[in-house]
Design a protein around this motif. Structure first.
Motif, PDB file in Angstrom:
ATOM      1  N   ARG A  98       1.064  -1.565   0.107  1.00  0.00           N
ATOM      2  CA  ARG A  98       0.014  -0.131  -0.027  1.00  0.00           C
ATOM      3  C   ARG A  98       0.883   1.294  -0.018  1.00  0.00           C
ATOM      4  O   ARG A  98       1.906   1.455   0.713  1.00  0.00           O
ATOM      5  CB  ARG A  98      -1.091   0.051   1.199  1.00  0.00           C
ATOM      6  N   PHE A  99       0.469   2.391  -0.788  1.00  0.00           N
ATOM      7  CA  PHE A  99       1.029   3.655  -0.814  1.00  0.00           C
ATOM      8  C   PHE A  99      -0.221   4.689  -0.708  1.00  0.00           C
ATOM      9  O   PHE A  99      -0.808   4.846  -1.634  1.00  0.00           O
ATOM     10  CB  PHE A  99       1.918   3.555  -2.091  1.00  0.00           C
TER      11      PHE A  99
ATOM     12  N   VAL B  40       6.764   2.082  -8.005  1.00  0.00           N
ATOM     13  CA  VAL B  40       6.338   0.844  -8.401  1.00  0.00           C
ATOM     14  C   VAL B  40       4.868   0.544  -8.434  1.00  0.00           C
ATOM     15  O   VAL B  40       4.017  -0.244  -9.308  1.00  0.00           O
ATOM     16  CB  VAL B  40       6.934  -0.170  -7.497  1.00  0.00           C
ATOM     17  N   ALA B  41       4.066   0.947  -7.434  1.00  0.00           N
ATOM     18  CA  ALA B  41       2.756   0.941  -7.300  1.00  0.00           C
ATOM     19  C   ALA B  41       1.756   1.828  -8.147  1.00  0.00           C
ATOM     20  O   ALA B  41       0.704   1.192  -8.504  1.00  0.00           O
ATOM     21  CB  ALA B  41       2.355   1.444  -5.660  1.00  0.00           C
TER      22      ALA B  41
ATOM     23  N   THR C  89       4.231  -8.403  -6.988  1.00  0.00           N
ATOM     24  CA  THR C  89       3.451  -9.263  -7.346  1.00  0.00           C
ATOM     25  C   THR C  89       3.501 -10.469  -6.699  1.00  0.00           C
ATOM     26  O   THR C  89       2.529 -11.124  -6.152  1.00  0.00           O
ATOM     27  CB  THR C  89       3.803  -9.677  -8.892  1.00  0.00           C
ATOM     28  N   TYR C  90       4.699 -11.066  -6.298  1.00  0.00           N
ATOM     29  CA  TYR C  90       5.004 -12.193  -5.403  1.00  0.00           C
ATOM     30  C   TYR C  90       4.352 -12.000  -3.976  1.00  0.00           C
ATOM     31  O   TYR C  90       3.561 -12.794  -3.502  1.00  0.00           O
ATOM     32  CB  TYR C  90       6.400 -12.605  -5.237  1.00  0.00           C
ATOM     33  N   LEU C  91       4.593 -10.817  -3.512  1.00  0.00           N
ATOM     34  CA  LEU C  91       3.833 -10.703  -2.119  1.00  0.00           C
ATOM     35  C   LEU C  91       2.340 -10.561  -2.278  1.00  0.00           C
ATOM     36  O   LEU C  91       1.702 -10.878  -1.246  1.00  0.00           O
ATOM     37  CB  LEU C  91       4.406  -9.356  -1.605  1.00  0.00           C
ATOM     38  N   GLU C  92       1.833 -10.036  -3.342  1.00  0.00           N
ATOM     39  CA  GLU C  92       0.622 -10.005  -3.289  1.00  0.00           C
ATOM     40  C   GLU C  92      -0.356 -11.157  -3.549  1.00  0.00           C
ATOM     41  O   GLU C  92      -1.293 -11.412  -2.918  1.00  0.00           O
ATOM     42  CB  GLU C  92      -0.039  -8.878  -4.755  1.00  0.00           C
ATOM     43  N   VAL C  93       0.300 -12.197  -4.339  1.00  0.00           N
ATOM     44  CA  VAL C  93      -0.402 -13.391  -4.428  1.00  0.00           C
ATOM     45  C   VAL C  93      -0.315 -14.432  -3.318  1.00  0.00           C
ATOM     46  O   VAL C  93      -1.030 -15.404  -3.390  1.00  0.00           O
ATOM     47  CB  VAL C  93       0.247 -14.127  -5.665  1.00  0.00           C
TER      48      VAL C  93
ATOM     49  N   ILE D  41      -2.838  -8.023   5.992  1.00  0.00           N
ATOM     50  CA  ILE D  41      -2.115  -6.887   5.924  1.00  0.00           C
ATOM     51  C   ILE D  41      -1.376  -6.390   7.469  1.00  0.00           C
ATOM     52  O   ILE D  41      -0.559  -5.886   7.505  1.00  0.00           O
ATOM     53  CB  ILE D  41      -2.857  -5.453   5.471  1.00  0.00           C
ATOM     54  N   TYR D  42      -2.189  -7.068   8.396  1.00  0.00           N
ATOM     55  CA  TYR D  42      -1.627  -6.793   9.884  1.00  0.00           C
ATOM     56  C   TYR D  42      -2.494  -7.923  10.801  1.00  0.00           C
ATOM     57  O   TYR D  42      -3.396  -8.505  10.257  1.00  0.00           O
ATOM     58  CB  TYR D  42      -2.043  -5.319  10.455  1.00  0.00           C
TER      59      TYR D  42
END
Length: 319
Positions: free
Chosen positions: A180-181, A224-225, A294-298, A303-304
């Motif tokens: 997130r940004f 990047v976002a 992308t790796y972290l998203e999939v 998120i917490y």
């Protein structure tokens, strides 16, 4: 009566909490006169000092103070998302605890949103007085770069400090991305935003948790976002060097046919090889940055994770 929820992310801020409490209490009295009910939601982002203990003391004495504590440090972006998830006010605010975001602006924000023309009242600094020169230079460079390469409007000097309508917050909560940004997300959802300007205010107590390196990494996350320009840049750079290589081949062939085959100096050849290798690694790094996000998203990790809270409303990440 309007219900206002103010989200305050905290990380090792035990020194600033008392000062913030006194400042927000004065604002609460002013809001009561405006027929508004205020609640403050402190989000403890895995603090290692007595921040959580101070939050609990304040919450025990005042029912309008809430707190939520993470199991570890997940970062400010996660704290913002957690606060938005738990805030149920018609108006939702976001601000820092160090009083660099003046609480005295909240009544003006409320009045502006009540007029119905705007869904968000945000703030921006008109100067960077007291900030290191190098940090100010790179910050301005980042905002200029984002305006050039991104379709999302990110205002120079913009703070996270803002007050938002319920539908604005609900739109933000529809964005479930792990990386997130928020400065970009605020602009991406759209809606009409009014900007309030004020001069930079230095911290009352404690030290900033944002080092130059952390700010640099945060800016990379933002690029990047909200832009694919780096990948396009890598592609165009590769095309450029292919054209240059083809041109040099033609030149070498022509020189060989005219002058024979003189031996060229090897230092220049080594420099060219190192330059091309560096450019290739740089482009691979750009691609790797996007691939890692992308790796972290999939993975679909939460998120917490919440360790404890006195809030009744619980989001999915808490279970």
């Amino acid at each position: 009566m309007d219900h206002i929820s103010i989200i305050v992310p905290c990380y090792n801020e035990q020194e600033a909490l008392e000062d913030y409490y006194r400042a927000i209490t004065d604002v609460r009295d002013r809001l009561s006169a405006m027929d508004c009910r205020l609640e403050v939601i402190f989000v403890d982002d895995g603090s290692r000092d007595q921040t959580l203990a101070v939050m609990k003391e304040l919450a025990a004495e005042h029912s309008w103070i809430k707190y939520l504590a993470f199991t570890r440090n997940f970062g400010k972006e996660a704290a913002i998302y957690a606060g938005l998830t738990h805030a149920d006010g018609e108006l939702v605010g976001l601000m820092d605890v160090d009083l660099q975001d003046p609480p005295s602006l909240i009544p003006e924000m409320v009045q502006t949103l009540r007029e119905g023309r705007y869904d968000c009242v945000a703030t921006r600094r008109v100067d960077r007085k007291g900030e290191p020169v190098i940090r100010s230079f790179f910050a301005r460079a980042f905002y200029r770069l984002m305006r050039q390469i991104s379709d999302v409007e990110i205002v120079d000097g913009a703070r996270d400090y803002r007050l938002m309508s319920r539908r604005y917050v609900d739109s933000l909560l529809e964005l479930k991305e792990y990386n997130r940004f928020s400065k970009g997300l605020f602009g991406w959802v759209g809606y009409e935003t009014k900007w309030l300007e004020y001069e930079n205010i230095e911290r009352t107590k404690g030290e900033t948790k944002w080092s130059f390196f952390k700010l640099l990494m945060y800016s990379i996350d933002g690029i990047v976002a909200f832009s694919t320009a780096p990948v396009r840049f890598a592609a165009w750079l590769g095309l450029l060097f292919c054209i240059l290589a083809f041109t040099f081949i033609l030149i070498i062939i022509g020189r060989t046919m005219i002058f024979g085959d003189p031996v060229a100096g090897w230092p220049s050849l080594v420099c060219i090889i190192l330059l091309l290798a560096g450019i290739q690694l740089f482009c691979l790094g750009l691609l790797g940055e996007y691939l890692s996000k992308t790796y972290l998203e999939v993975k679909k990790r939460p998120i917490y994770l919440c360790r404890e809270t006195n809030l009744e409303k619980a989001g999915g990440e808490d279970r």
